[in-house]
Each structure stands twice: as C-alpha cells, then as structure tokens.
Design a protein around this motif. Structure first.
Motif, short mmCIF file in Angstrom:
data_model
loop_
_atom_site.label_atom_id
_atom_site.label_comp_id
_atom_site.label_asym_id
_atom_site.label_seq_id
_atom_site.Cartn_x
_atom_site.Cartn_y
_atom_site.Cartn_z
N ALA A 144 -25.11 -68.53 22.21
CA ALA A 144 -24.47 -69.56 21.40
C ALA A 144 -23.67 -70.52 22.28
N ILE A 145 -22.99 -69.97 23.28
CA ILE A 145 -22.18 -70.80 24.19
C ILE A 145 -23.07 -71.68 25.05
N GLN A 146 -24.24 -71.16 25.47
CA GLN A 146 -25.18 -71.99 26.24
C GLN A 146 -25.64 -73.20 25.44
N ILE A 147 -25.85 -73.00 24.15
CA ILE A 147 -26.30 -74.08 23.29
C ILE A 147 -25.16 -75.06 23.00
N GLN A 148 -23.97 -74.51 22.74
CA GLN A 148 -22.81 -75.34 22.40
C GLN A 148 -21.57 -74.76 23.11
N PRO A 149 -21.26 -75.27 24.30
CA PRO A 149 -20.14 -74.72 25.09
C PRO A 149 -18.78 -74.77 24.40
N SER A 150 -18.62 -75.61 23.41
CA SER A 150 -17.33 -75.69 22.72
C SER A 150 -17.32 -74.88 21.42
N ASN A 151 -18.26 -73.94 21.28
CA ASN A 151 -18.34 -73.13 20.07
C ASN A 151 -17.21 -72.09 20.07
N PHE A 152 -16.13 -72.43 19.39
CA PHE A 152 -14.93 -71.61 19.37
C PHE A 152 -15.20 -70.20 18.87
N GLU A 153 -15.95 -70.07 17.77
CA GLU A 153 -16.23 -68.74 17.20
C GLU A 153 -16.99 -67.85 18.18
N ALA A 154 -17.88 -68.45 18.97
CA ALA A 154 -18.62 -67.67 19.97
C ALA A 154 -17.69 -67.15 21.06
N TRP A 155 -16.75 -67.99 21.49
CA TRP A 155 -15.80 -67.54 22.52
C TRP A 155 -14.92 -66.41 21.98
N ILE A 156 -14.43 -66.56 20.74
CA ILE A 156 -13.58 -65.52 20.13
C ILE A 156 -14.37 -64.21 20.00
N GLY A 157 -15.60 -64.31 19.48
CA GLY A 157 -16.42 -63.11 19.32
C GLY A 157 -16.69 -62.42 20.65
N LYS A 158 -16.98 -63.23 21.67
CA LYS A 158 -17.23 -62.66 23.00
C LYS A 158 -15.98 -61.97 23.53
N GLY A 159 -14.81 -62.56 23.30
CA GLY A 159 -13.56 -61.92 23.73
C GLY A 159 -13.36 -60.57 23.07
N LYS A 160 -13.63 -60.51 21.76
CA LYS A 160 -13.49 -59.24 21.03
C LYS A 160 -14.46 -58.19 21.57
N ALA A 161 -15.72 -58.60 21.81
CA ALA A 161 -16.73 -57.66 22.30
C ALA A 161 -16.36 -57.14 23.69
N LEU A 162 -15.92 -58.03 24.56
CA LEU A 162 -15.53 -57.61 25.91
C LEU A 162 -14.33 -56.67 25.87
N ARG A 163 -13.40 -56.93 24.96
CA ARG A 163 -12.25 -56.03 24.83
C ARG A 163 -12.71 -54.65 24.40
N GLN A 164 -13.67 -54.58 23.48
CA GLN A 164 -14.20 -53.29 23.04
C GLN A 164 -14.92 -52.58 24.18
N LEU A 165 -15.49 -53.35 25.10
CA LEU A 165 -16.16 -52.77 26.28
C LEU A 165 -15.16 -52.42 27.39
N LYS A 166 -13.86 -52.63 27.10
CA LYS A 166 -12.78 -52.37 28.06
C LYS A 166 -12.87 -53.26 29.30
N LYS A 167 -13.46 -54.42 29.14
CA LYS A 167 -13.53 -55.42 30.21
C LYS A 167 -12.41 -56.42 29.95
N TYR A 168 -11.20 -55.96 30.17
CA TYR A 168 -10.02 -56.70 29.74
C TYR A 168 -9.80 -57.99 30.52
N GLU A 169 -10.01 -57.98 31.83
CA GLU A 169 -9.81 -59.20 32.61
C GLU A 169 -10.81 -60.28 32.17
N GLU A 170 -12.07 -59.88 31.96
CA GLU A 170 -13.07 -60.83 31.48
C GLU A 170 -12.70 -61.33 30.09
N ALA A 171 -12.26 -60.43 29.23
CA ALA A 171 -11.87 -60.82 27.88
C ALA A 171 -10.71 -61.82 27.92
N LEU A 172 -9.77 -61.60 28.81
CA LEU A 172 -8.63 -62.50 28.94
C LEU A 172 -9.10 -63.91 29.32
N ASP A 173 -10.03 -64.00 30.26
CA ASP A 173 -10.59 -65.31 30.63
C ASP A 173 -11.24 -65.99 29.42
#
Length: 197
Positions: free
Chosen positions: A26-55
């Motif tokens: 989704a981000i590749q198609i639309q880099p400013s897709n806010f919902e995609a960034w939020i969803g990715k942050g939540k998924a990374l947090r669940q994967l315990k990839k906290y530094e990536e999620a913070l970015d």
C-alpha cells in the motif's frame, strides 16, 4: 481489495509478517497512505520490532501530526523500549489532541508507575474509569499499579473486576507477570490464581 484492508485483516488474524507485507504494498502505491503506516507500526510492534515500529510511527506522524492514535501508538512503542518519559510525552500529546480518548489514559499508567509518579498514575486510572467504566482494560493496569504499591487487596479486587467485565481481559500470562510479584504470596491472590481457568 485494497492492501490496507488486506493488511488490517492479517493484523486482526495475528499474521503480522503478512500484514507488514500488505502495508508495504500500500505504501509503495501511495507513500502518504497514513492508515498503511499506522497498520505497519502496529504489526511491527506485535513482532517486537520496536525500533522499526518507532520509525514507522514517526513517518505516520510526519503525514498527520494531529492524529491521537498515531501518538498513542508511538507511546506504546516507546513504552516497550523502556523509554518511559518519552512514552508519557506521546500519551499526553494524544490526550491533548483528543481529551476523551480512552487508550492513552490507560496506557500512561505504566510509565507513570515506572517513573515513581504514583499519584499521577492514580489520576489516569480514575480518568479512564470515568470515560469508560465498562471497559476492562484499565482494571489489570490498576492491579499492576496497586501491586507496585504492595496493596494486594486492591490489586486482586481490580483483577476480579476485569474478569467480571470480560474474562478474556486477564490471561494466565498476565497473572504470572513479574509486575504482580510484590503480591504473589498474598492469600487472596493465590486464591484468584486457583479459581482462574
């Protein structure tokens, strides 16, 4: 089907790596897709990839700095990293944007306790209960708060309250949390453990 909807489905199903892949598309198609960034942050947090999620949360906030959910998500990530004051600052920003948003009021309890600011933690507990007394999420946090203060009776009372509202809101893992260690030898807590399925 949009990639964000697909990512949300994977996130809900606990398929976090697949969710990240869908949000990336989704981000590749639309880099400013806010919902995609939020969803990715939540998924990374669940994967315990906290530094990536913070970015990722920082990128979401760059897109929409006035979104309370983004600040709350960033706070949750900083909390997992043990950066309690920064987490608290994010929760406060979330509340500043949306004063009646329940989640940051609940989430700020833990970092306040970790920072030894017990009265402020109690005020957050009370505000969360005022906003939504029927939601069970605040009660386990309140139990951890009281366990920190070595008040076993109130800790157990709040665990029982959470269970009465929603039995799934308290898990075996939660009951074995080191945050409950200060009350582990209490008879009331032992009885709760025996009663819990």
């Amino acid at each position: 089907m949009s990639y964000v909807i697909q990512g949300d489905g994977f996130l809900f199903a606990g398929r976090y790596s697949e969710a990240v892949d869908a949000y990336d598309k989704a981000i590749q198609i639309q880099p400013s897709n806010f919902e995609a960034w939020i969803g990715k942050g939540k998924a990374l947090r669940q994967l315990k990839k906290y530094e990536e999620a913070l970015d990722i949360y920082n990128k979401a906030i760059d897109i929409r700095s006035d979104d309370a959910n983004a600040w709350n998500g960033k706070g949750n990530t900083l909390n997992k990293l043990g950066r309690y004051q920064e987490a608290l600052d994010c929760y406060d920003k979330s509340i500043q944007i949306e004063p009646n948003y329940y989640d940051p009021w609940v989430n700020r309890i833990f970092p306040l306790d970790m920072l030894g600011r017990y009265e402020q933690a109690e005020a957050s507990i009370n505000k969360a209960i005022e906003l939504a007394p029927e939601k069970p999420q605040v009660y386990p946090n309140r139990a951890f708060h009281y366990a920190t203060l070595k008040n076993a009776d109130l800790a157990v009372e709040n665990l029982r309250k959470a269970i009465s509202l929603d039995p799934s809101s308290v898990s075996k893992d939660m009951l074995s949390s080191p945050f409950l260690d200060p009350i582990r030898d209490d008879e009331g807590f032992k009885q709760l453990i025996q009663e819990y399925p």
